[in-house]
Design a protein around this motif. Structure first.
Motif, PDB file in Angstrom:
ATOM      1  N   PRO A   1       0.820  -1.227   0.000  1.00 11.96           N
ATOM      2  CA  PRO A   1       0.000   0.000   0.000  1.00 11.96           C
ATOM      3  C   PRO A   1       0.847   1.267   0.000  1.00 11.96           C
ATOM      4  CG  PRO A   1      -0.840  -1.584   1.594  1.00 11.96           C
ATOM      5  CD  PRO A   1       0.483  -2.101   1.136  1.00 11.96           C
ATOM      6  N   MET A   2       1.974   1.244   0.725  1.00 16.23           N
ATOM      7  CA  MET A   2       2.839   2.418   0.746  1.00 16.23           C
ATOM      8  C   MET A   2       3.408   2.694  -0.628  1.00 16.23           C
ATOM      9  SD  MET A   2       3.916   4.819   2.596  1.00 16.23           S
ATOM     10  CE  MET A   2       5.067   6.148   2.335  1.00 16.23           C
TER      11      MET A   2
ATOM     12  N   ALA B   1       3.376   5.874  -5.671  1.00 17.25           N
ATOM     13  CA  ALA B   1       3.291   5.835  -7.131  1.00 17.25           C
ATOM     14  C   ALA B   1       2.061   6.548  -7.666  1.00 17.25           C
ATOM     15  CB  ALA B   1       3.298   4.379  -7.613  1.00 17.25           C
ATOM     16  N   ASP B   2       1.200   7.050  -6.787  1.00 14.54           N
ATOM     17  CA  ASP B   2      -0.020   7.729  -7.230  1.00 14.54           C
ATOM     18  C   ASP B   2       0.337   8.917  -8.123  1.00 14.54           C
ATOM     19  OD1 ASP B   2      -2.447   8.940  -7.588  1.00 14.54           O
ATOM     20  OD2 ASP B   2      -2.996   8.967  -5.471  1.00 14.54           O
TER      21      ASP B   2
ATOM     22  N   MET C   1      11.378  -3.532   0.643  1.00 13.12           N
ATOM     23  CA  MET C   1      10.153  -4.041   0.030  1.00 13.12           C
ATOM     24  C   MET C   1       9.452  -2.940  -0.757  1.00 13.12           C
ATOM     25  SD  MET C   1       8.097  -6.650  -0.416  1.00 13.12           S
ATOM     26  CE  MET C   1       8.473  -7.832   0.885  1.00 13.12           C
ATOM     27  N   VAL C   2       9.409  -1.746  -0.185  1.00  9.47           N
ATOM     28  CA  VAL C   2       8.658  -0.645  -0.796  1.00  9.47           C
ATOM     29  C   VAL C   2       9.296  -0.187  -2.104  1.00  9.47           C
ATOM     30  CG1 VAL C   2       7.904   1.742  -0.503  1.00  9.47           C
ATOM     31  CG2 VAL C   2       7.739   0.134   1.408  1.00  9.47           C
ATOM     32  N   LEU C   3      10.582   0.025  -2.108  1.00 10.13           N
ATOM     33  CA  LEU C   3      11.240   0.639  -3.256  1.00 10.13           C
ATOM     34  C   LEU C   3      11.171  -0.206  -4.536  1.00 10.13           C
ATOM     35  CD1 LEU C   3      14.302   2.303  -1.499  1.00 10.13           C
ATOM     36  CD2 LEU C   3      12.132   3.329  -2.190  1.00 10.13           C
TER      37      LEU C   3
ATOM     38  N   VAL D   1       8.343  -0.437  -9.913  1.00  9.16           N
ATOM     39  CA  VAL D   1       7.551  -1.112 -10.948  1.00  9.16           C
ATOM     40  C   VAL D   1       6.218  -0.402 -11.146  1.00  9.16           C
ATOM     41  CG1 VAL D   1       6.336  -3.248 -11.522  1.00  9.16           C
ATOM     42  CG2 VAL D   1       8.649  -3.348 -10.585  1.00  9.16           C
ATOM     43  N   LEU D   2       5.567  -0.035 -10.042  1.00  4.61           N
ATOM     44  CA  LEU D   2       4.262   0.617 -10.151  1.00  4.61           C
ATOM     45  C   LEU D   2       4.348   1.945 -10.884  1.00  4.61           C
ATOM     46  CD1 LEU D   2       2.762  -0.003  -6.584  1.00  4.61           C
ATOM     47  CD2 LEU D   2       2.173  -1.171  -8.704  1.00  4.61           C
ATOM     48  N   ILE D   3       5.424   2.675 -10.691  1.00  3.44           N
ATOM     49  CA  ILE D   3       5.556   3.995 -11.301  1.00  3.44           C
ATOM     50  C   ILE D   3       5.689   3.899 -12.818  1.00  3.44           C
ATOM     51  CG2 ILE D   3       8.064   4.186 -11.235  1.00  3.44           C
ATOM     52  CD1 ILE D   3       5.568   6.915 -10.243  1.00  3.44           C
TER      53      ILE D   3
END
Length: 274
Positions: A77-78, A83-84, A155-157, A162-164
């Protein structure tokens, strides 16, 4: 244009700091000293499969798996928030998330001891509420907390990176076709983010399963993990042969895990949609 000479310093560095230590560890794991010289043995490897050491290995994998799972539940979620596309000052938030990693790993762990100890900040706050002090330190929960805190950015980075890169046109097309947020996530975002998830899982699980500072400080020596076992053999017991054998076994297990993860990640490369 031949620039092979540029790689020579890196080759020398790899030989001195990677290949040579690996060779020494392998050498110590299969040899022992006798009056007649060096002898070959597999005793150190056989000793590792005694129940007491198997329990240490199981506990290490269990805590690493739990920590990795918690990091994934908190980190995904973070990563989506970061990436929003409408998030302002995204780079500033990413920087704020990374800044704690610049602090020394040992200092970050000591900070948690200050928060969780019997007379620490957390118990002081509970005292203000007339709640009896709790034993937050020296248990598996404290170790998991320390692992999650220290390894969460790993984990976040990868997931964020990828999401970005996901094509926003895909999300808009899904919305135009009547997909709600849950369907868009399940059909598009999650499948496309699998490579980042696998990278994050690998980057968290590997250091978590071999860490020794966190269980020593936050666990208070109440139980031994595989990293503590290796440290003890080299620094306190002086049994370099057994310590090297355990290190080789862990190296093999980690390489197998990385191979499985890498194979699955390659199959998911390109983010095939469900």
């Amino acid at each position: 244009m031949k620039l092979k000479w540029i790689s020579y310093p890196y080759i020398v560095w790899m030989i001195i700091f990677i290949l040579l230590p690996l060779f020494l560890i392998l050498f110590y794991s299969v040899t022992y000293n006798t009056s007649e010289g060096l002898g070959f043995t597999l005793e150190y490897f056989q000793r590792f499969f005694e129940p007491i050491y198997i329990n240490v290995l199981w506990r290490s994998f269990k805590l690493a798996l739990v920590s990795t799972g918690v990091c994934l539940l908190l980190g995904y979620p973070m990563a989506m928030i970061l990436a929003d596309k409408e998030l302002k000052n995204r780079n500033v938030m990413v920087l704020l998330f990374i800044i704690p990693m610049w602090m020394n790993f040992l200092l970050r762990t000591y900070a948690w001891m200050t928060l969780l100890e019997r007379n620490g900040i957390l118990n002081s706050l509970l005292g203000l509420l007339n709640i009896a002090p709790k034993d937050f330190l020296y248990n598996e929960g404290a170790v998991i907390l320390g692992m999650v805190y220290n390894f969460l950015p790993f984990m976040v980075l990868p997931i964020y990176s990828v999401l970005i890169k996901i094509d926003k046109n895909l999300l808009e097309a899904a919305g135009d076709l009547g997909a709600n947020s849950a369907t868009t996530f399940r059909k598009i975002i999650l499948p496309l983010s699998i490579p980042g998830v696998l990278s994050g899982v690998t980057m968290v699980f590997m250091p978590a399963v071999t860490t020794f500072v966190i269980p020593r400080l936050l666990g208070g020596g109440q139980f031994t993990l595989i990293g503590n076992l290796i440290e003890q053999q080299f620094l306190f017991v002086g049994d370099w042969g057994f310590g090297s054998a355990v290190s080789v076994i862990m190296l093999i297990l980690i390489l197998i895990s990385m191979g499985v993860m890498g194979k699955y990640e390659k199959e998911q490369e390109g983010g095939g949609l469900w």
